[in-house]
Design a protein around this motif. Structure first.
Motif, PDB file in Angstrom:
ATOM      1  N   LYS A  43       0.804  -1.452  -0.165  1.00 12.13           N
ATOM      2  CA  LYS A  43       0.146   0.060   0.118  1.00 12.13           C
ATOM      3  C   LYS A  43       0.513   1.331  -0.407  1.00 12.13           C
ATOM      4  CE  LYS A  43      -3.791  -2.087   2.166  1.00 12.13           C
ATOM      5  NZ  LYS A  43      -5.551  -1.994   3.451  1.00 12.13           N
ATOM      6  N   GLN A  44      -0.531   2.200  -0.252  1.00 13.22           N
ATOM      7  CA  GLN A  44       0.966   3.337  -0.635  1.00 13.22           C
ATOM      8  C   GLN A  44       1.323   3.771   1.253  1.00 13.22           C
ATOM      9  OE1 GLN A  44      -1.399   6.098  -2.727  1.00 13.22           O
ATOM     10  NE2 GLN A  44      -0.289   5.549  -4.748  1.00 13.22           N
ATOM     11  N   ARG A  45       1.818   5.235   1.596  1.00 15.27           N
ATOM     12  CA  ARG A  45       2.043   5.847   2.441  1.00 15.27           C
ATOM     13  C   ARG A  45       1.182   6.725   2.551  1.00 15.27           C
ATOM     14  NH1 ARG A  45       7.756   8.270   4.746  1.00 15.27           N
ATOM     15  NH2 ARG A  45       8.049   5.651   3.509  1.00 15.27           N
ATOM     16  N   GLU A  46       0.497   6.273   4.396  1.00 10.27           N
ATOM     17  CA  GLU A  46      -0.458   7.360   4.448  1.00 10.27           C
ATOM     18  C   GLU A  46      -0.725   8.079   5.646  1.00 10.27           C
ATOM     19  OE1 GLU A  46      -4.482   5.445   4.729  1.00 10.27           O
ATOM     20  OE2 GLU A  46      -3.218   3.938   7.023  1.00 10.27           O
ATOM     21  N   GLU A  47      -1.334   9.089   5.264  1.00 11.27           N
ATOM     22  CA  GLU A  47      -1.612  10.344   6.680  1.00 11.27           C
ATOM     23  C   GLU A  47      -1.915   9.769   7.945  1.00 11.27           C
ATOM     24  OE1 GLU A  47      -1.535  14.551   6.357  1.00 11.27           O
ATOM     25  OE2 GLU A  47      -2.643  14.260   7.938  1.00 11.27           O
ATOM     26  N   VAL A  48      -1.269   9.806   9.061  1.00 12.46           N
ATOM     27  CA  VAL A  48      -1.886   8.671  10.299  1.00 12.46           C
ATOM     28  C   VAL A  48      -2.559   9.965  11.380  1.00 12.46           C
ATOM     29  CG1 VAL A  48      -2.094   7.790  12.723  1.00 12.46           C
ATOM     30  CG2 VAL A  48      -0.691   6.538  10.080  1.00 12.46           C
ATOM     31  N   THR A  49      -1.829  10.787  11.118  1.00 12.33           N
ATOM     32  CA  THR A  49      -1.833  12.157  12.596  1.00 12.33           C
ATOM     33  C   THR A  49      -0.966  13.037  12.296  1.00 12.33           C
ATOM     34  OG1 THR A  49      -2.516  13.061  14.426  1.00 12.33           O
ATOM     35  CG2 THR A  49      -0.745  10.565  14.295  1.00 12.33           C
ATOM     36  N   THR A  50      -0.944  14.439  12.823  1.00 16.42           N
ATOM     37  CA  THR A  50      -0.585  15.922  12.399  1.00 16.42           C
ATOM     38  C   THR A  50      -0.440  16.473  13.810  1.00 16.42           C
ATOM     39  OG1 THR A  50      -1.034  16.918  11.576  1.00 16.42           O
ATOM     40  CG2 THR A  50       0.506  15.822   9.707  1.00 16.42           C
ATOM     41  N   ILE A  51       0.304  16.558  14.135  1.00 16.73           N
ATOM     42  CA  ILE A  51       0.789  17.943  14.864  1.00 16.73           C
ATOM     43  C   ILE A  51       1.430  19.114  15.479  1.00 16.73           C
ATOM     44  CG2 ILE A  51       2.363  17.119  16.155  1.00 16.73           C
ATOM     45  CD1 ILE A  51       0.603  17.893  18.794  1.00 16.73           C
ATOM     46  N   SER A  52       0.574  20.385  15.273  1.00 19.90           N
ATOM     47  CA  SER A  52       1.444  21.543  15.156  1.00 19.90           C
ATOM     48  C   SER A  52       2.274  22.379  16.172  1.00 19.90           C
ATOM     49  CB  SER A  52       0.362  22.761  14.691  1.00 19.90           C
ATOM     50  OG  SER A  52      -0.515  23.054  16.163  1.00 19.90           O
ATOM     51  N   THR A  53       2.765  22.923  16.591  1.00 21.85           N
ATOM     52  CA  THR A  53       3.887  23.867  16.959  1.00 21.85           C
ATOM     53  C   THR A  53       3.265  24.323  18.857  1.00 21.85           C
ATOM     54  OG1 THR A  53       3.417  25.570  15.861  1.00 21.85           O
ATOM     55  CG2 THR A  53       5.420  24.475  16.120  1.00 21.85           C
ATOM     56  N   ASP A  54       1.498  24.816  18.199  1.00 19.92           N
ATOM     57  CA  ASP A  54       0.807  24.506  19.921  1.00 19.92           C
ATOM     58  C   ASP A  54       0.011  23.847  19.974  1.00 19.92           C
ATOM     59  OD1 ASP A  54      -2.341  26.663  17.431  1.00 19.92           O
ATOM     60  OD2 ASP A  54      -1.322  24.817  17.667  1.00 19.92           O
ATOM     61  N   GLY A  55       0.313  22.717  18.297  1.00 18.31           N
ATOM     62  CA  GLY A  55      -0.526  21.233  19.977  1.00 18.31           C
ATOM     63  C   GLY A  55      -1.736  20.573  18.938  1.00 18.31           C
ATOM     64  N   SER A  56      -2.316  21.732  18.705  1.00 20.00           N
ATOM     65  CA  SER A  56      -3.575  21.700  17.773  1.00 20.00           C
ATOM     66  C   SER A  56      -2.727  20.185  16.541  1.00 20.00           C
ATOM     67  CB  SER A  56      -3.551  22.596  16.564  1.00 20.00           C
ATOM     68  OG  SER A  56      -4.650  23.728  17.258  1.00 20.00           O
ATOM     69  N   ALA A  57      -4.334  19.374  16.732  1.00 19.74           N
ATOM     70  CA  ALA A  57      -3.973  17.967  16.134  1.00 19.74           C
ATOM     71  C   ALA A  57      -5.315  16.752  15.037  1.00 19.74           C
ATOM     72  CB  ALA A  57      -3.436  16.622  17.409  1.00 19.74           C
ATOM     73  N   ASN A  58      -4.718  16.468  14.227  1.00 23.34           N
ATOM     74  CA  ASN A  58      -5.398  16.632  13.250  1.00 23.34           C
ATOM     75  C   ASN A  58      -5.419  14.583  12.917  1.00 23.34           C
ATOM     76  OD1 ASN A  58      -7.134  18.659  11.484  1.00 23.34           O
ATOM     77  ND2 ASN A  58      -4.650  18.492  11.689  1.00 23.34           N
ATOM     78  N   TYR A  59      -6.183  13.967  13.138  1.00 23.98           N
ATOM     79  CA  TYR A  59      -6.185  12.434  12.463  1.00 23.98           C
ATOM     80  C   TYR A  59      -6.895  12.059  11.726  1.00 23.98           C
ATOM     81  CZ  TYR A  59      -5.117  12.824  18.206  1.00 23.98           C
ATOM     82  OH  TYR A  59      -3.928  13.127  18.941  1.00 23.98           O
ATOM     83  N   ALA A  60      -6.695  10.964  11.345  1.00 24.72           N
ATOM     84  CA  ALA A  60      -6.926  10.205   9.575  1.00 24.72           C
ATOM     85  C   ALA A  60      -8.617   9.670  10.526  1.00 24.72           C
ATOM     86  CB  ALA A  60      -6.744   9.305   9.404  1.00 24.72           C
ATOM     87  N   ASP A  61      -9.533   9.182   9.430  1.00 23.83           N
ATOM     88  CA  ASP A  61     -10.993   8.578  10.557  1.00 23.83           C
ATOM     89  C   ASP A  61     -10.678   6.978  11.161  1.00 23.83           C
ATOM     90  OD1 ASP A  61     -13.230  10.403   7.715  1.00 23.83           O
ATOM     91  OD2 ASP A  61     -11.938  10.951   9.570  1.00 23.83           O
ATOM     92  N   SER A  62      -9.491   6.680  10.463  1.00 23.49           N
ATOM     93  CA  SER A  62      -9.787   5.097  10.434  1.00 23.49           C
ATOM     94  C   SER A  62      -8.799   4.804  12.830  1.00 23.49           C
ATOM     95  CB  SER A  62      -8.951   4.547   9.871  1.00 23.49           C
ATOM     96  OG  SER A  62      -7.393   5.332   8.853  1.00 23.49           O
ATOM     97  N   VAL A  63      -8.018   6.044  12.481  1.00 20.51           N
ATOM     98  CA  VAL A  63      -7.339   6.101  14.001  1.00 20.51           C
ATOM     99  C   VAL A  63      -8.189   7.402  15.085  1.00 20.51           C
ATOM    100  CG1 VAL A  63      -5.770   5.565  12.471  1.00 20.51           C
ATOM    101  CG2 VAL A  63      -5.530   7.705  13.471  1.00 20.51           C
ATOM    102  N   LYS A  64      -9.225   7.714  14.424  1.00 26.45           N
ATOM    103  CA  LYS A  64     -10.188   8.727  15.566  1.00 26.45           C
ATOM    104  C   LYS A  64     -10.271   8.075  17.151  1.00 26.45           C
ATOM    105  CE  LYS A  64     -10.970  12.682  12.552  1.00 26.45           C
ATOM    106  NZ  LYS A  64     -12.343  13.157  11.726  1.00 26.45           N
ATOM    107  N   GLY A  65      -9.870   8.546  18.096  1.00 30.62           N
ATOM    108  CA  GLY A  65     -10.613   7.370  19.238  1.00 30.62           C
ATOM    109  C   GLY A  65      -9.730   6.747  19.140  1.00 30.62           C
ATOM    110  N   ARG A  66      -8.272   6.398  18.960  1.00 28.60           N
ATOM    111  CA  ARG A  66      -7.885   4.942  19.679  1.00 28.60           C
ATOM    112  C   ARG A  66      -6.208   6.295  19.291  1.00 28.60           C
ATOM    113  NH1 ARG A  66      -6.931   1.122  16.521  1.00 28.60           N
ATOM    114  NH2 ARG A  66      -6.811   2.631  14.113  1.00 28.60           N
TER     115      ARG A  66
END
Length: 121
Positions: A43-66
């Protein structure tokens, strides 16, 4: 240059937990956004989660809550707490960081060497 070293991968049973770490080092003026990516076999490399310097985070739907991403800016270290792991989480996990080497230089992205996470009974 920038060095990113991941650690904490391994074999875990479904439903288990792991905590990944990414230690960033090098002659760097400043680090910006950091994140975790993963690549499963075939499979291709996929984004799981990112975080900015102030702590704001984004998550892939597949890992949200886990999964939970965090960072310690003073230590230039990022973490990924992975709970309720599933077999489909099996992949090589890569650390990524955006950094500015000098105050006058632009920003570039850097990758770690990856750490294997295997979820299996």
């Amino acid at each position: 240059q920038v060095q990113l070293v991941e650690s904490g991968g391994g074999l875990v049973q479904p439903g288990g937990s792991l905590r990944l770490s990414c230690a960033a080092s090098g002659s760097v003026f400043r680090f910006y956004d950091m994140g975790w990516y993963r690549q499963a076999p075939g499979k291709q490399r996929e984004e799981v989660t990112t975080i900015s310097t102030d702590g704001s985070a984004n998550y892939a739907d597949s890992v949200k809550g886990r999964f939970t991403i965090s960072r310690d800016n003073a230590k230039n270290t990022m973490y990924l707490q992975m709970n309720s792991l599933k077999p489909e989480d099996t992949a090589v996990y890569y650390c990524h960081a955006v950094a500015q080497l000098r105050y006058y230089s632009g920003r570039s992205g850097y990758w770690g060497q990856g750490t294997q996470v295997t979820v299996s009974s």
